[in-house]
Write an enzyme that holds these catalytic residues in place. Structure first.
Site, PDB file in Angstrom:
ATOM      1  N   HIS A  13       8.336  12.147  -9.514  1.00  0.00           N
ATOM      2  CA  HIS A  13       7.353  12.692 -10.455  1.00  0.00           C
ATOM      3  C   HIS A  13       7.946  12.750 -11.852  1.00  0.00           C
ATOM      4  CE1 HIS A  13       5.427  15.131  -6.907  1.00  0.00           C
ATOM      5  NE2 HIS A  13       5.163  13.832  -6.829  1.00  0.00           N
TER       6      HIS A  13
ATOM      7  N   ARG B 156       9.554  12.048   4.612  1.00  0.00           N
ATOM      8  CA  ARG B 156       8.180  11.772   5.045  1.00  0.00           C
ATOM      9  C   ARG B 156       8.174  11.628   6.559  1.00  0.00           C
ATOM     10  NH1 ARG B 156       8.832   8.715   0.452  1.00  0.00           N
ATOM     11  NH2 ARG B 156       7.313   9.135  -1.179  1.00  0.00           N
TER      12      ARG B 156
ATOM     13  N   HIS C  53       2.385  16.179   6.500  1.00  0.00           N
ATOM     14  CA  HIS C  53       3.015  16.250   5.182  1.00  0.00           C
ATOM     15  C   HIS C  53       3.425  17.681   4.820  1.00  0.00           C
ATOM     16  CE1 HIS C  53       4.039  13.326   2.213  1.00  0.00           C
ATOM     17  NE2 HIS C  53       3.546  14.044   1.223  1.00  0.00           N
TER      18      HIS C  53
ATOM     19  N   ARG D  50       7.299  18.283   4.650  1.00  0.00           N
ATOM     20  CA  ARG D  50       7.926  17.868   3.389  1.00  0.00           C
ATOM     21  C   ARG D  50       7.616  18.877   2.275  1.00  0.00           C
ATOM     22  NH1 ARG D  50       9.714  12.872   0.963  1.00  0.00           N
ATOM     23  NH2 ARG D  50       8.732  12.390  -1.018  1.00  0.00           N
TER      24      ARG D  50
ATOM     25  N   LYS E 259       8.459   3.923   2.537  1.00  0.00           N
ATOM     26  CA  LYS E 259       7.397   3.800   1.540  1.00  0.00           C
ATOM     27  C   LYS E 259       7.875   3.160   0.240  1.00  0.00           C
ATOM     28  CE  LYS E 259       3.752   6.282  -0.835  1.00  0.00           C
ATOM     29  NZ  LYS E 259       3.048   7.547  -1.015  1.00  0.00           N
TER      30      LYS E 259
ATOM     31  N   TYR F  68       1.969  19.579  -6.243  1.00  0.00           N
ATOM     32  CA  TYR F  68       2.281  18.959  -4.956  1.00  0.00           C
ATOM     33  C   TYR F  68       2.734  19.999  -3.936  1.00  0.00           C
ATOM     34  CZ  TYR F  68       4.588  15.974  -1.538  1.00  0.00           C
ATOM     35  OH  TYR F  68       4.983  15.356  -0.376  1.00  0.00           O
TER      36      TYR F  68
END
Length: 186
Positions: A161, A40, A134, A137, A63, A170
């Site tokens: 996930h 991230r 993002h 990533r 995170k 994603y």
């Protein structure tokens, strides 16, 4: 909040690497570390020089507090060593050149807004849409999946996930698959 996309075209990735390389080694390494690590942006921006001295970088993600270790891609090793040669071990790898307005602090990492502007300027140059911090990533994940779809389980684990559809969505593959299916209609 808009959904950002990965950079799908390898030619564009190579072009962006060249674009950054010729403008700013810091920004080039930021881009490359993002597309080669899957970190991230908040974790990328906190990297310090001392973390880059071995073959791997170890850190605890901000995170979710998961310990991560990833290899430094050999294609950037020499540039990374040259870039950090005159830096102190505790310096931030992606340091801001400015003095912070309120705190008057120096030697702080660039902030997320600056990272976004760096990527946004390059995206504009390459006529890319829906690119944000993002996207680095997601580009990493997209490339891993496209290189070998069996990497899906690895990606699911990396992202936490539980459903393959969540991971495919994603990294932007569900839209790609839908577009392809529609275009193949007769």
């Amino acid at each position: 909040m808009r959904k950002v996309q990965p950079i799908r075209d390898e030619r564009v990735i190579e072009g962006m690497k060249d674009y950054f390389y010729n403008r700013s080694m810091r920004n080039y390494l930021f881009f490359c570390m993002g597309i080669y690590s899957g970190l991230r942006v908040s974790d990328l921006l906190k990297l310090q020089v001392m973390q880059t001295k071995g073959t791997h970088i170890s850190l605890v993600e901000q995170k979710n507090k998961h310990a991560k270790m990833f290899i430094i891609h050999p294609s950037i090793r020499s540039d990374l060593d040259d870039f950090t040669a005159d830096m102190h071990q505790k310096d931030y790898l992606f340091a801001s050149r400015q003095i912070k307005t309120i705190s008057r602090m120096r030697n702080r990492p660039i902030d997320r807004t600056t990272a976004y502007r760096i990527l946004s300027d390059a995206a504009h140059e390459f006529k890319l849409k829906d690119i944000g911090v993002h996207s680095l990533r997601k580009t990493w994940a997209y490339r891993l999946y496209m290189d070998n779809p069996e990497n899906l389980a690895l990606l699911m684990d990396m992202f936490g996930h539980s459903d393959p559809r969540e991971t495919l969505d994603y990294i932007g593959l569900t839209q790609d698959m839908m577009d392809k299916a529609i275009l193949n209609l007769r």
